[in-house]
Structures are given as C-alpha cells and as structure tokens.
Design a protein around this motif. Sequence first.
Motif, mmCIF file in Angstrom:
data_model
loop_
_atom_site.group_PDB
_atom_site.id
_atom_site.type_symbol
_atom_site.label_atom_id
_atom_site.label_comp_id
_atom_site.label_asym_id
_atom_site.label_seq_id
_atom_site.Cartn_x
_atom_site.Cartn_y
_atom_site.Cartn_z
ATOM 1 N N TYR A 46 0.817 -1.218 0.000
ATOM 2 C CA TYR A 46 0.000 0.000 0.000
ATOM 3 C C TYR A 46 0.849 1.266 0.000
ATOM 4 C CZ TYR A 46 -3.165 -3.707 0.788
ATOM 5 O OH TYR A 46 -3.835 -4.896 0.620
ATOM 6 N N ASP A 71 -11.099 -1.066 7.790
ATOM 7 C CA ASP A 71 -12.165 -0.602 6.892
ATOM 8 C C ASP A 71 -12.529 0.834 7.280
ATOM 9 O OD1 ASP A 71 -14.580 -0.041 5.618
ATOM 10 O OD2 ASP A 71 -15.440 -2.022 6.013
ATOM 11 N N THR A 75 -16.831 5.498 1.598
ATOM 12 C CA THR A 75 -16.260 5.214 0.277
ATOM 13 C C THR A 75 -15.221 6.253 -0.126
ATOM 14 O OG1 THR A 75 -18.128 6.329 -0.742
ATOM 15 C CG2 THR A 75 -18.255 3.932 -0.558
ATOM 16 N N LYS A 77 -13.653 6.139 -3.893
ATOM 17 C CA LYS A 77 -14.151 6.423 -5.244
ATOM 18 C C LYS A 77 -14.982 5.238 -5.681
ATOM 19 C CE LYS A 77 -10.448 9.469 -6.593
ATOM 20 N NZ LYS A 77 -9.467 9.869 -7.599
ATOM 21 N N PRO A 79 -17.556 2.457 -5.704
ATOM 22 C CA PRO A 79 -18.142 1.785 -4.539
ATOM 23 C C PRO A 79 -17.112 1.447 -3.463
ATOM 24 C CG PRO A 79 -17.758 0.167 -6.272
ATOM 25 C CD PRO A 79 -17.304 1.501 -6.818
ATOM 26 N N TRP A 80 -15.844 1.790 -3.658
ATOM 27 C CA TRP A 80 -14.767 1.227 -2.848
ATOM 28 C C TRP A 80 -14.472 2.001 -1.578
ATOM 29 C CZ3 TRP A 80 -13.927 -3.511 -4.255
ATOM 30 C CH2 TRP A 80 -14.183 -3.871 -5.589
ATOM 31 N N ARG A 81 -14.463 1.268 -0.482
ATOM 32 C CA ARG A 81 -14.018 1.838 0.798
ATOM 33 C C ARG A 81 -12.514 1.611 0.885
ATOM 34 N NH1 ARG A 81 -18.613 -1.088 2.715
ATOM 35 N NH2 ARG A 81 -17.329 -2.417 4.066
ATOM 36 N N TRP A 82 -11.766 2.672 1.134
ATOM 37 C CA TRP A 82 -10.307 2.629 0.974
ATOM 38 C C TRP A 82 -9.757 3.918 1.559
ATOM 39 C CZ3 TRP A 82 -6.273 -0.184 -0.470
ATOM 40 C CH2 TRP A 82 -5.153 0.407 -1.028
ATOM 41 N N THR B 3 -23.053 -0.339 5.984
ATOM 42 C CA THR B 3 -22.076 0.598 5.451
ATOM 43 C C THR B 3 -22.122 0.536 3.931
ATOM 44 O OG1 THR B 3 -20.713 0.125 7.365
ATOM 45 C CG2 THR B 3 -19.656 1.270 5.554
ATOM 46 N N ALA B 4 -22.170 1.715 3.299
ATOM 47 C CA ALA B 4 -22.269 1.749 1.832
ATOM 48 C C ALA B 4 -20.977 1.290 1.182
ATOM 49 C CB ALA B 4 -22.600 3.167 1.386
ATOM 50 N N GLY B 5 -21.118 0.667 0.017
ATOM 51 C CA GLY B 5 -19.946 0.321 -0.789
ATOM 52 C C GLY B 5 -19.326 -1.006 -0.421
ATOM 53 N N LEU B 6 -18.104 -1.219 -0.936
ATOM 54 C CA LEU B 6 -17.412 -2.501 -0.802
ATOM 55 C C LEU B 6 -16.056 -2.319 -0.135
ATOM 56 C CD1 LEU B 6 -17.907 -3.725 -4.484
ATOM 57 C CD2 LEU B 6 -18.957 -4.775 -2.466
ATOM 58 N N TYR B 7 -15.723 -3.237 0.795
ATOM 59 C CA TYR B 7 -14.369 -3.220 1.339
ATOM 60 C C TYR B 7 -13.582 -4.402 0.773
ATOM 61 C CZ TYR B 7 -10.342 -2.709 4.257
ATOM 62 O OH TYR B 7 -9.043 -2.533 4.675
ATOM 63 N N ARG B 8 -12.848 -4.150 -0.266
ATOM 64 C CA ARG B 8 -12.009 -5.144 -0.959
ATOM 65 C C ARG B 8 -12.832 -6.353 -1.421
ATOM 66 N NH1 ARG B 8 -6.299 -4.847 2.527
ATOM 67 N NH2 ARG B 8 -6.417 -2.596 2.846
ATOM 68 N N ARG B 9 -12.185 -7.230 -2.157
ATOM 69 C CA ARG B 9 -12.744 -8.512 -2.553
ATOM 70 C C ARG B 9 -11.828 -9.575 -1.991
ATOM 71 N NH1 ARG B 9 -17.833 -8.265 -4.937
ATOM 72 N NH2 ARG B 9 -17.871 -6.741 -6.622
ATOM 73 N N GLU B 52 -8.733 6.171 -10.835
ATOM 74 C CA GLU B 52 -10.102 6.065 -11.352
ATOM 75 C C GLU B 52 -10.362 4.613 -11.739
ATOM 76 O OE1 GLU B 52 -12.479 8.373 -11.776
ATOM 77 O OE2 GLU B 52 -11.286 10.072 -11.078
ATOM 78 N N ARG B 183 -5.596 -1.657 -5.983
ATOM 79 C CA ARG B 183 -5.255 -2.181 -4.652
ATOM 80 C C ARG B 183 -6.412 -2.109 -3.669
ATOM 81 N NH1 ARG B 183 0.505 0.544 -3.375
ATOM 82 N NH2 ARG B 183 -0.684 2.456 -3.652
ATOM 83 N N PHE B 184 -7.400 -1.263 -3.990
ATOM 84 C CA PHE B 184 -8.614 -1.194 -3.156
ATOM 85 C C PHE B 184 -9.456 -2.455 -3.335
ATOM 86 C CE2 PHE B 184 -8.852 1.162 -7.141
ATOM 87 C CZ PHE B 184 -9.827 0.437 -7.821
ATOM 88 N N LYS B 185 -9.119 -3.263 -4.346
ATOM 89 C CA LYS B 185 -9.899 -4.451 -4.657
ATOM 90 C C LYS B 185 -9.121 -5.719 -4.319
ATOM 91 C CE LYS B 185 -12.409 -6.344 -8.655
ATOM 92 N NZ LYS B 185 -12.718 -6.102 -10.077
ATOM 93 N N PRO B 187 -5.067 -7.329 -3.390
ATOM 94 C CA PRO B 187 -3.658 -7.027 -3.074
ATOM 95 C C PRO B 187 -2.753 -7.642 -4.158
ATOM 96 C CG PRO B 187 -4.376 -8.922 -1.812
ATOM 97 C CD PRO B 187 -5.576 -8.458 -2.602
#
Lengths: 212, 212
Positions: A46, A71, A75, A77, A79-82, B3-9, B52, B183-185, B187
């Motif tokens: 990271y 976490d 969000t 950008k 949908p991503w929480r980061w 919580t809205a959105g996604l925290y990684r996959r 983006e 990297r938000f998705k 590693p």
Amino acid sequence: MATAGLYRRALPSPPAIEFASSQGKQLFKEALAAGTVEGFFKLISYYQTQSEPAYCGLATISMVLNALAIDPGRTWKGPWRWFDDSMLDCCEPLEKIKADGVTFKKVACLVVCNGGKVDAFRTDECIVDDFRKHVISCTSSEDCHVVVSYHRGVFKQTGTGHFSPIGGYHAGMDMVLILDVARFKYPPHWIPLPLLWEAMNTIDEATGRYRG
Amino acid sequence: MATAGLYRRALPSPPAIEFASSQGKQLFKEALAAGTVEGFFKLISYYQTQSEPAYCGLATISMVLNALAIDPGRTWKGPWRWFDDSMLDCCEPLEKIKADGVTFKKVACLVVCNGGKVDAFRTDECIVDDFRKHVISCTSSEDCHVVVSYHRGVFKQTGTGHFSPIGGYHAGMDMVLILDVARFKYPPHWIPLPLLWEAMNTIDEATGRYRG
C-alpha cells in the motif's frame, strides 16, 4: 529549452543507502533472512505518494491503515471503501493541514479516529534503546507499524519536518528502511537508526516540543 | 448499521497466492535468491493505486515510467516533475479513458509519447515460451518491466479487462508476481504464468483483437 520545476533530488548517501541500489538490496536480503522485514510485505503493498506537499503525515497514516486492513467505513471512489491521504480530516480541517502540515499529536489523533491504535513515543520521554526495541518488535510482525516524525536536515536532505513509515530493520548495520512518502523527491532508503533518533529529537517549531 | 460500498474482494486462491501471505513471502524469498525479482525494487518503490476505475492502464504506465526514472518534462504538483496516472493524455483524451479505459495499442502509444520504449507482444503473434523468456529477462534486470493486459475472469476475479505490471518471476513454480494497481480491490499476488497467458489470450471487445 529549460524545463520548469524539479526532477527529484539526489539522495545524500551517506548517510542514506537507496533501497533499490545494490547495497540497499543486499541489506534487504539480510534483513529478510533475519526476520526484521516481516511488516514490509503488507506495508509495501500500500506504498503511496503524498498527494500534497504538506500531506506527508496523512499519506503515512493512510498506508498504515490500509496495511492493517482497517475498513474506513466510507467510500473513496466508486463503490470502494479505501484510505487515501485526502480522506483524513477528523482531527484537523484538511485545509489547515494543506497549508501547515500536521503535528505529532494530530497524527496520533488521526490514527485513532480512523480505527487504529497508537502507542506514542517521544524522544524526551524514552531513550534510543526503547525506540530500537519497538522498531525490532514491529518490523518482526505484521500487526503493527512504526511511523516517524523527523527533521530531514539531519540526513543532509532538503526540507524540514517530515513523516514516513518504517518498512524494515537491519540489525547488523543498525539501520531502518524509511519508506519515504515524498517519492517525487527521494526514493525509499536505509538510514542509521541512531541518526533517525537524532532527527526525531529536534524541536518542531509549530509546537515547541520535540518532534518525534 | 449498514455501510455503503465494498471493502475489498476476497482474492480467489487458488489460483492466486497473496504476495504478503506466508506462502507469497516464501515465493518472494526464493525468487530473490534466484535473481528474478531484480526489477521489483525499483518498481515497488513507485507502486501506486489507479486513481479512477478505468485508469488501470494509466497507473501501470505511470509506475513503470517512474521506476525507469524518466523525466516527464512537466510538473505534477508544486515544483515537482513526476508521473501520475492523471497526467497521461497524449494518445487519447483523458475523458474518453475515464469512460472507456484504454486499449493495448493506446497503452503502447502512451509509453512512447512519454519517453519510454516499447516492445509489444500479442498472444496471437508469439507463444507462451516467448512470453516466459521476456518475463525472465525483464524481472532479472532493472532496465525493463513487463506490463500485461488480461481478463480477470480467468483468475476467478471479478471484473473484466485489466492492466498491471509484473514485479517478479518464480521459476520453480512458474509463477509471476502481479502488482495489481486496483489495490482497493485485490492485493498484489502471484499467478501461474500459463494462466496469465490464458487470461491475456482473450478477445478485447473494444477492438475485436486478442487482449495481451
């Protein structure tokens, strides 16, 4: 044709050893074998550049929060929480940080209000041996990371107060790997730990207290 | 509270092995000893997140240009000349890339018009053994880097076409280290080279040609 602006700075070496140089790689290999770059793998995953000249503290925290897989609960950008440095505004208005940077105390506050835990150590409250113990402990684990506040001048680098995380430790040379977040200026580099301590043990004019 | 959105996959493993996992570290150690992560040190020094959703190609190029120490000849922020993904607009309008992403051909164009050199290889013009030779050659040196265009679905990952640079190669396992710029998705992770070849050997619907 003259080109506007600056393309990096030459890294004063000594005291620094560039991470990606032959010697820097050799130090990394030895530290890897010794088990004192265990935290490196998550942290480097990271590694990021501070997005503003005064965001070194924010980029440092952002790296550590992402490395610890915290976490953010909001969000970044899409949908991503980061975590990104520009999202860390809970202890101090971002506009103020953009103008003046951030102090040791505010950095600790920012980690906590974003879900991390902090053990804060200052040079006027402990000794270099305590610092070394913490560096060894954290670089040997994946659960904690050391971030430092220091004065660049002690390393013969241009600039003044700076924050960056530590990515590893080499016991034989007593050197730490500084993952400098101002990557447009200096690449990551190894620095003697006693010299880093000296750079931390300087007065921050913004607070009148020791920096690190 | 939701919580809205996604925290990684979650990284589908197999086929991937996370870089910072015990097994991923072990692969790295062995590849380091074998000399096939030589390019890693410079490249990881400039590891970045695509800014983006459709900037994977741009972030990939930006990392490589910074790793090769190519001077962009124009400033990024403040006085600093530095590559960031949002600065790469010479072959295609940035707004178009933001909406549609970028093709293999445009990525090659972008590298060249920013001062890099490109040897472009496509899966319908060479064989997997050629690709492996290039990967070994570049991961064993600091002067070149391999970037790949592939379909994530072959790795059981969500998403479709993606670009990322390759940070290393492990000969014994025949695996490559993908420094995923999203990297938000996911590693960074190791992937079997033949599977990467398969993921490159898919049709890009935007061009009707093989992707990689």
